[in-house]
Design an enzyme around this catalytic site. Sequence first.
Site, PDB file in Angstrom:
ATOM      1  N   GLU A  76       0.767  -1.182   0.174  1.00  0.00           N
ATOM      2  CA  GLU A  76      -0.008  -0.033   0.163  1.00  0.00           C
ATOM      3  C   GLU A  76       0.762   1.328   0.061  1.00  0.00           C
ATOM      4  OE1 GLU A  76      -2.051  -3.527   1.006  1.00  0.00           O
ATOM      5  OE2 GLU A  76      -0.172  -2.830   1.951  1.00  0.00           O
ATOM      6  N   HIS A 103       9.942  14.872  10.252  1.00  0.00           N
ATOM      7  CA  HIS A 103      10.980  14.979   9.461  1.00  0.00           C
ATOM      8  C   HIS A 103      10.968  14.804   7.820  1.00  0.00           C
ATOM      9  CE1 HIS A 103      14.149  13.675  12.751  1.00  0.00           C
ATOM     10  NE2 HIS A 103      13.371  14.691  13.211  1.00  0.00           N
TER      11      HIS A 103
END
Length: 161
Positions: A76, A103
């Site tokens: 996925e 991040h």
Amino acid sequence: MRVHLGSDHAGLELKDHLVGWLTEHGHEPVDHGPHHYDAEDDYPAFCLRAGEGVVADQDAGVEALAVVIGGSGNGEQIAANKVRGVRAALAWSDETARLAREHNDANVLSVGGRLHPLEDMTRFVGIFLDTPFSGAERHVRRIGQLATYESGGGLPPVPGA
């Protein structure tokens, strides 16, 4: 926030749970399917639509993220990352869910429906949705390099070369 959802048969239970959980927490879920259990379904049909949905919303200035769910979450994540503008990250812990946003400014989270209890996966999604991108220069620079490459701009220079 609008949250696009896509899964396969192995992620159907979590996806259906998240529709209600997201609504209860003030979000607007957009369910790209599947809508019934089919052990032979193909996750790309659902995950690509979730990825396209989040990119279209973000391009239109709509606050949106996406969650894709499978047995492991690997396929996925790969499918979602094929959509131009998607940065999909696989989460398997609180920290990976947080760092995906903080991040990497990931706009899609992928989780494995067969690898974690429902409570853990729901918590990963909550952390992902609640964590802002840090905006730190080094992260902005790296994401920019990826975006340039994705749009045909070539490879970034090798540091120190």
